[in-house]
Motif scaffolding. Structure first.
Motif, short mmCIF file in Angstrom:
data_model
loop_
_atom_site.label_atom_id
_atom_site.label_comp_id
_atom_site.label_asym_id
_atom_site.label_seq_id
_atom_site.Cartn_x
_atom_site.Cartn_y
_atom_site.Cartn_z
N CYS A 1 112.68 8.70 4.41
CA CYS A 1 111.53 9.58 4.21
C CYS A 1 110.90 9.23 2.87
O CYS A 1 111.57 8.81 1.94
CB CYS A 1 111.93 11.05 4.20
SG CYS A 1 112.37 11.70 5.82
N PRO B 1 107.27 15.36 1.76
CA PRO B 1 108.49 15.91 2.35
C PRO B 1 108.47 15.82 3.88
O PRO B 1 107.53 16.26 4.52
CB PRO B 1 108.47 17.38 1.88
CG PRO B 1 107.68 17.35 0.62
CD PRO B 1 106.62 16.30 0.83
N GLY B 2 109.52 15.22 4.43
CA GLY B 2 109.65 15.11 5.87
C GLY B 2 108.83 14.00 6.50
O GLY B 2 108.86 13.84 7.73
N TRP C 1 108.32 19.56 9.36
CA TRP C 1 108.83 19.99 8.05
C TRP C 1 108.80 21.50 7.99
O TRP C 1 107.74 22.11 8.15
CB TRP C 1 107.95 19.39 6.93
CG TRP C 1 108.32 19.90 5.57
CD1 TRP C 1 107.59 20.74 4.77
CD2 TRP C 1 109.52 19.62 4.84
NE1 TRP C 1 108.26 21.00 3.60
CE2 TRP C 1 109.44 20.32 3.61
CE3 TRP C 1 110.66 18.85 5.12
CZ2 TRP C 1 110.45 20.26 2.66
CZ3 TRP C 1 111.67 18.80 4.17
CH2 TRP C 1 111.55 19.49 2.95
N ALA D 1 113.78 18.74 7.44
CA ALA D 1 113.05 17.60 7.99
C ALA D 1 113.55 17.34 9.41
O ALA D 1 114.73 17.05 9.62
CB ALA D 1 113.24 16.37 7.12
#
Lengths: 292, 197
Positions: free
Chosen positions: B114, B118-119, B176, B184
């Motif tokens: 990743c 984020p995610g 997310w 995630a």
């Protein structure tokens, strides 16, 4: 009890020691930028070191307590005012002060530095997100930024305040650096050049990185490395050749080579340097990092 | 495998590619190495927050480099194929939209790492001949849930952001969600199949 926010300056966020262990999901670490100042504020009001505080950029915060509590303001020195119905007088920086029910604490504009820290006995008790109360300003993971009208819950006090604390003053001076993981992508003298002349803090610096103006650091290799994991304090050099020091909200991975690493003990200064101020780097004396 | 020290408390391990990076990161987590962060990337794994860099280096030298993909959980991601670059990609693949959907849903990807947000998972598994170039200039705003391609990667945007990937469509899957134990959906090691919604 709660703190009711009446006004803020440019940016107020809740910060603790950060959100560790999630870099592999693309989550920045966040956490207070000036760690010694945040820790001092917590000690003064009797909190544990991991209690959440308010990080206040350039003052301007005003908040009212709906029950009495100890507060302490550290970091960038600001004129402090505690106002109630019957009394109004200036209070001291870096000392525990009693904020009585209904009284208002107001932070003026810092005389130097950028970021002040406000601790309250019991800690700011907003719900943690992924194990931390810190707000990350890169992806906005964590509690929302603090604004006028925000009501901040406060935890139950655990320890007695320490009205006097005489911490060893953090060492101020040139940022100590060691060679970074991609130092070999630069000319041999790049690290010496980084340390030879002062850089000027650029106005677009933030919690993500301290951006600098100054002499470019020429690369030996002109291709870009593929994106790789980045650490706090990495001195990354984009194609412009002018370095950026990665701070708490840095992206967990990055695609520019890292020439140097700033000693973690010196990073607090990056939280307090104002745009236009000079910054020097110096090579860290002593043992180089062990080669495994 | 090449070890680059990153100060006194981190180690960057260069490996041959994303599959090897994922294999090493998975092995290291299973071996419970002492590190706060284990961050795989396209050609490296960063170990950060390491109390003893020398001991970690010695341990990692005991790892036999492999690109064998660890078998992770399989997640199906429903996609509405209505992306802005559908025609471009279909053309690049020498097919039409129906052919593109059949090929894309016929592949199995694995989340290699990743990054970016984020995610945001970089999904490995697109055959080299299906690689497509990024946009020359990124779009200022790509909506959350967008599914796109860039080079040999397939990716999904968990949040709206600028982006230069070729967009195939969008998904409602919760990519997310910080309120979940596993925030995630497509964490590194997850196997991914796309299905037409």
């Amino acid at each position: 009890m709660s703190l009711h926010v009446l006004a803020t300056g440019p940016l107020v966020t809740v910060q603790d020691r950060g959100r560790l262990g999630l870099a592999h999901l693309g989550v920045p670490r966040a956490g207070a930028l000036d760690v010694p100042a945040a820790e001092l504020a917590n000690r003064l009001v009797g909190n544990a070191a991991d209690a959440a505080v308010l990080e206040v950029l350039l003052g301007g915060l005003s908040l009212r307590a709906d029950a009495g509590c100890w507060v302490a303001v550290t970091g960038a020195p600001v004129p402090l005012d505690i106002a109630g119905s019957a009394r109004a007088h200036a209070r001291a920086h870096a000392r525990a002060e009693w904020l009585a029910t209904g009284e208002t604490l107001t932070l003026g504009t810092p005389t130097s530095g950028l970021r002040s820290y406000v601790a309250v006995s019991g800690g700011v008790d907003v719900p943690p997100v992924l194990g931390s109360r810190s707000t990350d300003t890169l992806a906005w993971v964590g509690p929302p930024r603090v604004e006028s009208g925000t009501v901040l819950p406060v935890g139950r006090p655990r320890g007695a305040p320490r009205p006097l604390d005489t911490p060893r003053a953090p060492r101020r001076g040139a940022l100590r650096v060691t060679a970074g993981p991609r130092a070999d992508w630069f000319d041999d003298d790049a690290l010496d050049r980084l340390c030879a002349t002062p850089y000027v803090v650029s106005a677009d610096s933030d919690r993500i990185g301290l951006r600098l103006d100054g002499p470019a650091l020429p690369r030996r290799r002109t291709d870009e490395p593929v994106s790789e994991g980045m650490v706090l304090g990495a001195v990354q050099v984009p194609p412009s050749g002018v370095p950026v020091v990665f701070l708490a909200d840095h992206p967990p991975t990055g695609g520019y080579p890292v020439l140097a690493l700033v000693d973690e003990a010196d990073l607090w200064q990056c939280a307090q340097l104002r745009p236009g101020e000079d910054l020097r780097f110096t090579r860290r004396r002593g043992s180089p990092a062990a080669t495994p | 495998m090449h070890l680059r020290p990153v100060g006194a408390t981190a180690l960057l391990v260069e490996v041959a590619g994303p599959a090897q990076a994922l294999a090493l990161a998975t092995w290291a987590r299973a071996a419970r190495v002492e590190a706060v962060e284990v961050v795989p990337a396209a050609e490296s794994v960063l170990f950060d927050g390491v109390p003893d860099v020398e001991a970690l280096g010695a341990l990692l030298r005991g790892w036999t480099p492999t690109s064998e993909t660890p078998v992770g959980e399989l997640v199906e991601v429903p996609v509405t194929y209505d992306g802005a670059d559908l025609a471009f990609v279909a053309d690049a693949w020498g097919t039409d939209v129906a052919g593109l959907v059949a090929r894309h849903t016929g592949l199995e990807f694995v989340s290699a790492f990743c990054g970016f947000a984020p995610g945001f998972a970089y999904l490995d598994g697109l055959p080299a001949e299906l690689a497509v170039p990024r946009l020359d200039s990124p779009r200022p705003r790509v909506p959350a849930g967008s599914v796109g391609l860039a080079g040999r990667w397939c990716g999904t945007y968990p949040t709206a952001s600028p982006g230069g990937w070729r967009l195939l469509g969008r998904t409602d899957a919760p990519l997310w969600d910080p309120s979940r134990d596993r925030p995630a959906l497509l964490a590194p090691g997850t196997r991914v199949r796309f299905v037409a919604a």
